[in-house]
Enzyme design. Sequence first.
Site, PDB file in Angstrom:
ATOM      1  N   SER A 119       1.293  -1.422  -0.292  1.00  0.00           N
ATOM      2  CA  SER A 119      -0.168  -0.188   0.257  1.00  0.00           C
ATOM      3  C   SER A 119       1.028   1.181   0.060  1.00  0.00           C
ATOM      4  O   SER A 119       0.200   2.150   0.009  1.00  0.00           O
ATOM      5  CB  SER A 119      -0.707  -0.086   1.461  1.00  0.00           C
ATOM      6  N   GLY A 120       1.719   1.110   0.304  1.00  0.00           N
ATOM      7  CA  GLY A 120       3.077   2.242  -0.011  1.00  0.00           C
ATOM      8  C   GLY A 120       3.362   2.674   1.737  1.00  0.00           C
ATOM      9  O   GLY A 120       3.694   4.587   1.851  1.00  0.00           O
ATOM     10  N   THR A 121       2.058   2.282   2.527  1.00  0.00           N
ATOM     11  CA  THR A 121       2.877   2.804   3.742  1.00  0.00           C
ATOM     12  C   THR A 121       3.670   3.192   3.750  1.00  0.00           C
ATOM     13  O   THR A 121       3.866   4.278   4.991  1.00  0.00           O
ATOM     14  CB  THR A 121       1.736   1.725   5.329  1.00  0.00           C
ATOM     15  N   HIS A 125       2.719  16.884  14.473  1.00  0.00           N
ATOM     16  CA  HIS A 125       2.121  15.492  14.814  1.00  0.00           C
ATOM     17  C   HIS A 125       2.452  15.045  13.351  1.00  0.00           C
ATOM     18  O   HIS A 125       1.612  15.439  12.734  1.00  0.00           O
ATOM     19  CB  HIS A 125       1.319  14.433  16.306  1.00  0.00           C
ATOM     20  N   ASP A 133      -1.780  13.270  12.800  1.00  0.00           N
ATOM     21  CA  ASP A 133      -2.460  13.362  13.653  1.00  0.00           C
ATOM     22  C   ASP A 133      -2.634  15.137  12.844  1.00  0.00           C
ATOM     23  O   ASP A 133      -3.577  15.337  11.952  1.00  0.00           O
ATOM     24  CB  ASP A 133      -2.252  13.504  15.326  1.00  0.00           C
ATOM     25  N   SER A 187      -5.173   8.327   4.656  1.00  0.00           N
ATOM     26  CA  SER A 187      -5.163   7.302   4.519  1.00  0.00           C
ATOM     27  C   SER A 187      -3.914   6.898   3.472  1.00  0.00           C
ATOM     28  O   SER A 187      -3.566   7.387   2.434  1.00  0.00           O
ATOM     29  CB  SER A 187      -5.950   6.059   4.956  1.00  0.00           C
ATOM     30  N   ASN A 234      -3.629   4.295   2.381  1.00  0.00           N
ATOM     31  CA  ASN A 234      -4.571   4.070   0.614  1.00  0.00           C
ATOM     32  C   ASN A 234      -5.009   4.398  -0.153  1.00  0.00           C
ATOM     33  O   ASN A 234      -5.319   4.332  -0.792  1.00  0.00           O
ATOM     34  CB  ASN A 234      -5.568   2.844   1.656  1.00  0.00           C
ATOM     35  N   HIS A 239       7.115  -9.029 -46.461  1.00  0.00           N
ATOM     36  CA  HIS A 239       7.497 -10.547 -46.584  1.00  0.00           C
ATOM     37  C   HIS A 239       9.374 -10.693 -46.229  1.00  0.00           C
ATOM     38  O   HIS A 239      10.341 -11.809 -46.379  1.00  0.00           O
ATOM     39  CB  HIS A 239       7.363 -11.155 -46.988  1.00  0.00           C
ATOM     40  N   SER A 257      33.622  -0.982 -32.980  1.00  0.00           N
ATOM     41  CA  SER A 257      34.333  -2.110 -32.675  1.00  0.00           C
ATOM     42  C   SER A 257      35.594  -1.907 -32.369  1.00  0.00           C
ATOM     43  O   SER A 257      36.309  -0.985 -31.897  1.00  0.00           O
ATOM     44  CB  SER A 257      34.484  -2.897 -34.084  1.00  0.00           C
ATOM     45  N   ASN A 309      28.786   1.647 -35.764  1.00  0.00           N
ATOM     46  CA  ASN A 309      27.122   0.837 -35.360  1.00  0.00           C
ATOM     47  C   ASN A 309      25.913   1.977 -35.437  1.00  0.00           C
ATOM     48  O   ASN A 309      26.643   2.673 -34.931  1.00  0.00           O
ATOM     49  CB  ASN A 309      27.367   0.231 -34.364  1.00  0.00           C
TER      50      ASN A 309
END
Length: 485
Positions: free
Chosen positions: A118-120, A150, A153, A160, A162, A209, A339, A347
């Site tokens: 969830s990456g919490t 805090h 808080d 969240s 989430n 082709h 090379s 190249n």
Amino acid sequence: MLSASRKLNNQQFLKTIRNMTTFRSEFDTFGEVKVNDEKYWGAQTQRSLENFDIGGESEKMPLMVVRSFGILKRCAAIVNKKYGLDATIADNIAKAATEVVEGKLDDQFPLVVFQTGSGTQSNMNANEVISNRAIELMTGKRDFSKKLVHPNDHVNKSQSSNDTFPTCMHIAAAISINEKLVPALEMLLAAMRTKQNEFNHIIKIGRTHLQDATPLTLGQEFSGYCTQIEYGIQRIKDTLPRLYNLAQGGTAVGTGLNTPVGFDVDIASEVAKFTGLPFKTAPNKFEALAAHDAMVEVSGALNTVAVSLMKIANDIRFLGSGPRCGLGELILPENEPGSSIMPGKVNPTQCEAMTMVCAQVMGNNTTVSIAGSNGHFELNVFKPVIIKNVLSSIRLIADASVSFTKHCVVGIKADEKRIDQLLHESLMLVTALNPYIGYDKAAKAAKKAHKEKTTLKEACLSLGFTTSEEFDKWVDPSKMIGSMK
């Protein structure tokens, strides 16, 4: 043995560093944790750092996600102030979060992608760093007591992990697409358009082709590449409306528990205001948390662009193969020696770099598809690996497109002599004779010319199918390229 020795040396180094570093005691619901006194992060970040020692520096959470957390926490502080958060606290949270956005605190985000799905831990990393920096801004000194600001808080108020992490996923991807990917692809498209116009008069043999086919112009061939890129840009842009839907306000399971009414709309509006992008609140938060179809859609569009660029880069390097024994229709810029053993070899390195990028993006898409399918009940828990791979694909395609444009496309030249030689050696010019001598006779003439290694004209004259004048009149490459531009 070497690996074990290095591991021992690393352990000794870390032990030495610990002996030189002062630590403070931090506490969370699991108890005490020792944290480097120089760091703004707290207990939960430290626990993640110790519990998920996976991949090292190369697997750290992308900085775009970190910056997006800065954007989100800044906007959340502003909105929470409106809903009653103390103004001084809110203002200093916003200031600290702005420093995150500006990259001033990048070294305070040490966590890797492979953590909780969830990456919490990354959300708490942002909360802890911003809260401690906000306290320092308020008081002029460091104070890790959490009393003034805090992390949960105040910084994480009405949020969240989430809903914050998926919101940051969308912010990071949308900004990266708008600021980096689309401009890079548009730059490539413009360079390709220039080449299309430059090559419009050059008639060459077509190939299907991997065999000779009827003629077209080199400009027509490049027009196909241009349209692929143009459609790719449009596909990417078409995914943005779903990316602009933000999960913020859904909190834990999508119900919006612990958020005031209107918070989701207000924070989306604030993010839109700050970024200049049309973010809005997701109409259904349950989908926004439990599924990441929008990210899978973006990855799918990126995969399609990679498929297009793989084809374009391969065509260009094949058309430039040689210089003596290949197709040699295009002359590619010579950027570096090719090379370590063959002197003078050069190249198609930009084409090779582009095709490797495309292969990586296709692999990233597989990871995102698997991760996106693992949303169980109310939460998808593969969020970090989804955004890691989406951002990787965006960055790789953008960077490769700029490099390919600057160091290859703008310098491509046509070898008109070689192109004309191959055009007139092709047996597929015989297709122009179908309306005059019929398919069967035309096929017979082509086979005779191929078997006897003569020209098509010589075969037709030998078989009595055309006169010299008729052949020259009917088999005119300039009349075989159609009206398509």
